[in-house]
Motif scaffolding. Structure first.
Motif, PDB file in Angstrom:
ATOM      1  N   ARG A 184       0.828  -1.213   0.000  1.00 31.37           N
ATOM      2  CA  ARG A 184       0.000   0.000   0.000  1.00 31.37           C
ATOM      3  C   ARG A 184       0.862   1.263   0.000  1.00 31.37           C
ATOM      4  N   ALA A 185       1.907   1.303   0.828  1.00 29.95           N
ATOM      5  CA  ALA A 185       2.740   2.505   0.928  1.00 29.95           C
ATOM      6  C   ALA A 185       3.387   2.842  -0.407  1.00 29.95           C
ATOM      7  N   VAL A 186       3.829   1.820  -1.123  1.00 25.74           N
ATOM      8  CA  VAL A 186       4.461   2.040  -2.428  1.00 25.74           C
ATOM      9  C   VAL A 186       3.427   2.534  -3.432  1.00 25.74           C
ATOM     10  N   ARG A 187       2.265   1.907  -3.443  1.00 21.84           N
ATOM     11  CA  ARG A 187       1.200   2.306  -4.355  1.00 21.84           C
ATOM     12  C   ARG A 187       0.759   3.744  -4.082  1.00 21.84           C
ATOM     13  N   GLU A 188       0.688   4.102  -2.811  1.00 23.41           N
ATOM     14  CA  GLU A 188       0.265   5.458  -2.454  1.00 23.41           C
ATOM     15  C   GLU A 188       1.266   6.492  -2.949  1.00 23.41           C
ATOM     16  N   GLN A 189       2.563   6.188  -2.810  1.00 21.41           N
ATOM     17  CA  GLN A 189       3.580   7.111  -3.312  1.00 21.41           C
ATOM     18  C   GLN A 189       3.501   7.233  -4.829  1.00 21.41           C
ATOM     19  N   ASP A 231       3.021  10.689  -6.744  1.00 23.48           N
ATOM     20  CA  ASP A 231       3.900  11.110  -7.840  1.00 23.48           C
ATOM     21  C   ASP A 231       3.076  11.592  -9.031  1.00 23.48           C
ATOM     22  N   ALA A 232       2.075  10.808  -9.384  1.00 19.92           N
ATOM     23  CA  ALA A 232       1.225  11.163 -10.520  1.00 19.92           C
ATOM     24  C   ALA A 232       0.437  12.430 -10.230  1.00 19.92           C
ATOM     25  N   ALA A 233      -0.033  12.573  -9.000  1.00 20.09           N
ATOM     26  CA  ALA A 233      -0.820  13.750  -8.632  1.00 20.09           C
ATOM     27  C   ALA A 233       0.027  15.015  -8.657  1.00 20.09           C
ATOM     28  N   VAL A 234       1.245  14.946  -8.132  1.00 11.30           N
ATOM     29  CA  VAL A 234       2.126  16.117  -8.134  1.00 11.30           C
ATOM     30  C   VAL A 234       2.411  16.553  -9.568  1.00 11.30           C
ATOM     31  N   GLU A 235       2.689  15.602 -10.436  1.00  8.65           N
ATOM     32  CA  GLU A 235       2.958  15.940 -11.833  1.00  8.65           C
ATOM     33  C   GLU A 235       1.740  16.591 -12.474  1.00  8.65           C
ATOM     34  N   THR A 236       0.574  16.043 -12.212  1.00  6.17           N
ATOM     35  CA  THR A 236      -0.650  16.563 -12.826  1.00  6.17           C
ATOM     36  C   THR A 236      -1.031  17.923 -12.257  1.00  6.17           C
ATOM     37  N   PHE A 237      -1.026  18.048 -10.941  1.00  9.03           N
ATOM     38  CA  PHE A 237      -1.349  19.338 -10.320  1.00  9.03           C
ATOM     39  C   PHE A 237      -0.340  20.409 -10.723  1.00  9.03           C
ATOM     40  N   MET A 261      -7.350  23.193 -10.267  1.00 10.32           N
ATOM     41  CA  MET A 261      -8.715  23.172 -10.766  1.00 10.32           C
ATOM     42  C   MET A 261      -8.838  22.324 -12.023  1.00 10.32           C
ATOM     43  N   ALA A 262      -7.859  22.405 -12.910  1.00  7.63           N
ATOM     44  CA  ALA A 262      -7.947  21.693 -14.187  1.00  7.63           C
ATOM     45  C   ALA A 262      -7.625  20.207 -14.059  1.00  7.63           C
ATOM     46  N   ALA A 263      -6.853  19.841 -13.063  1.00  9.45           N
ATOM     47  CA  ALA A 263      -6.466  18.434 -12.899  1.00  9.45           C
ATOM     48  C   ALA A 263      -7.678  17.581 -12.536  1.00  9.45           C
ATOM     49  N   SER A 264      -7.743  16.396 -13.107  1.00  9.88           N
ATOM     50  CA  SER A 264      -8.856  15.495 -12.816  1.00  9.88           C
ATOM     51  C   SER A 264      -8.342  14.209 -12.176  1.00  9.88           C
ATOM     52  N   MET A 265      -9.197  13.609 -11.390  1.00 10.25           N
ATOM     53  CA  MET A 265      -8.835  12.341 -10.757  1.00 10.25           C
ATOM     54  C   MET A 265      -8.674  11.242 -11.794  1.00 10.25           C
ATOM     55  N   ASP A 266      -9.384  11.373 -12.912  1.00  7.85           N
ATOM     56  CA  ASP A 266      -9.256  10.374 -13.977  1.00  7.85           C
ATOM     57  C   ASP A 266      -7.844  10.354 -14.545  1.00  7.85           C
ATOM     58  N   GLU A 267      -7.299  11.544 -14.846  1.00  5.66           N
ATOM     59  CA  GLU A 267      -5.961  11.566 -15.439  1.00  5.66           C
ATOM     60  C   GLU A 267      -4.890  11.222 -14.409  1.00  5.66           C
ATOM     61  N   LEU A 303      -2.359   8.151 -15.052  1.00  8.51           N
ATOM     62  CA  LEU A 303      -0.916   8.336 -14.990  1.00  8.51           C
ATOM     63  C   LEU A 303      -0.276   7.417 -13.957  1.00  8.51           C
ATOM     64  N   ALA A 304      -0.984   7.163 -12.869  1.00  9.66           N
ATOM     65  CA  ALA A 304      -0.471   6.277 -11.822  1.00  9.66           C
ATOM     66  C   ALA A 304      -0.628   4.806 -12.188  1.00  9.66           C
ATOM     67  N   GLY A 305      -1.420   4.518 -13.211  1.00 14.54           N
ATOM     68  CA  GLY A 305      -1.642   3.136 -13.619  1.00 14.54           C
ATOM     69  C   GLY A 305      -2.574   2.374 -12.701  1.00 14.54           C
ATOM     70  N   VAL A 306      -3.538   3.106 -12.110  1.00 24.75           N
ATOM     71  CA  VAL A 306      -4.501   2.471 -11.206  1.00 24.75           C
ATOM     72  C   VAL A 306      -5.899   2.930 -11.595  1.00 24.75           C
ATOM     73  N   SER A 307      -6.893   2.342 -10.968  1.00 25.92           N
ATOM     74  CA  SER A 307      -8.268   2.758 -11.219  1.00 25.92           C
ATOM     75  C   SER A 307      -8.605   3.984 -10.370  1.00 25.92           C
TER      76      SER A 307
END
Length: 216
Positions: free
Chosen positions: A11-16, A20-26, A32-38, A42-46
């Motif tokens: 879990r800890a690895v998956r969360e990081q 990582d994907a969220a920081v890049e996207t935000f 405001m423009a960033a979406s949970m879908d993208e 990018l993280a390779g998860v659902s």
């Protein structure tokens, strides 16, 4: 034979990975423009897994701010050797700061731009990080000032404003350096040292600036 099952990622690895994907996207698209879908893509998860781990977009953004703030603060602290002269400590701290912000431009965008403009709770997270860095820089300067003035009781308030000004200048310069192709961390650190240290050096020697011809 049955299908071979792949080992589940901790879990800890998956969360990081999600962070990582969220920081890049935000950092690149803005909060405001960033979406949970993208972010999930990018993280390779659902997307449901992102919500399961990090609850909401707001909580995800807060987690990004906290992680990147802690990383930046640690980079600055670990970059400074307190057994070095004052100017070398300041140089090392600035170099560590600009190296980190230059290597992680998306993280710096999250901290310097996004978090400060999208609500008080996010801004408060960054303000706490900034206060810690200002306190650290204050200590660097006050130790040198006490030695220079041979006054071990020189109050921190005498140099607190200098630390605030120096950190503010470093923040602005980091944003400029990241937006200007070819500017290295050493160049950014040298720019601020050349701008700040001459004045700081005079203060350490008891030669503050005074307007010529001023009375009183």
């Amino acid at each position: 034979m049955g299908a071979v099952k792949t080992k589940r990622m901790p879990r800890a690895v998956r969360e990081q990975q999600m962070l990582d994907a969220a920081v890049e996207t935000f950092g690149r698209r803005g909060y405001m423009a960033a979406s949970m879908d993208e972010i999930a893509e990018l993280a390779g998860v659902s997307k449901p897994l992102v919500y399961l781990y990090l609850n909401s977009k707001e909580d995800l953004f807060t987690a990004c701010i906290r992680r990147e703030a802690a990383a930046l603060t640690e980079a600055v602290r670990s970059g400074v050797r307190t057994d070095q002269p004052a100017d070398r400590q300041l140089w090392d701290g600035l170099l560590a700061f600009f190296t980190h912000t230059g290597q992680k431009p998306d993280a710096w965008s999250v901290l310097h731009l996004q978090a400060r403009t999208h609500g008080e709770p996010f801004a408060a997270e960054v303000a706490a990080m900034r206060e810690e860095i200002v306190a650290f820089v204050t200590q660097l300067i006050v130790v040198a000032a006490r030695e220079a003035h041979r006054d071990p009781d020189l109050p921190e308030r005498e140099v607190a404003g200098l630390a605030e000004a120096l950190v503010g200048a470093a923040e602005s310069l980091a944003a400029w350096a990241n937006a200007t192709p070819g500017v290295t961390a050493k160049q950014a650190a040298a720019t601020l040292m050349n701008f700040a240290w001459a004045g700081l050096g005079d203060l350490m020697e008891g030669r503050p600036w005074a307007r010529q011809g001023a009375s009183g």
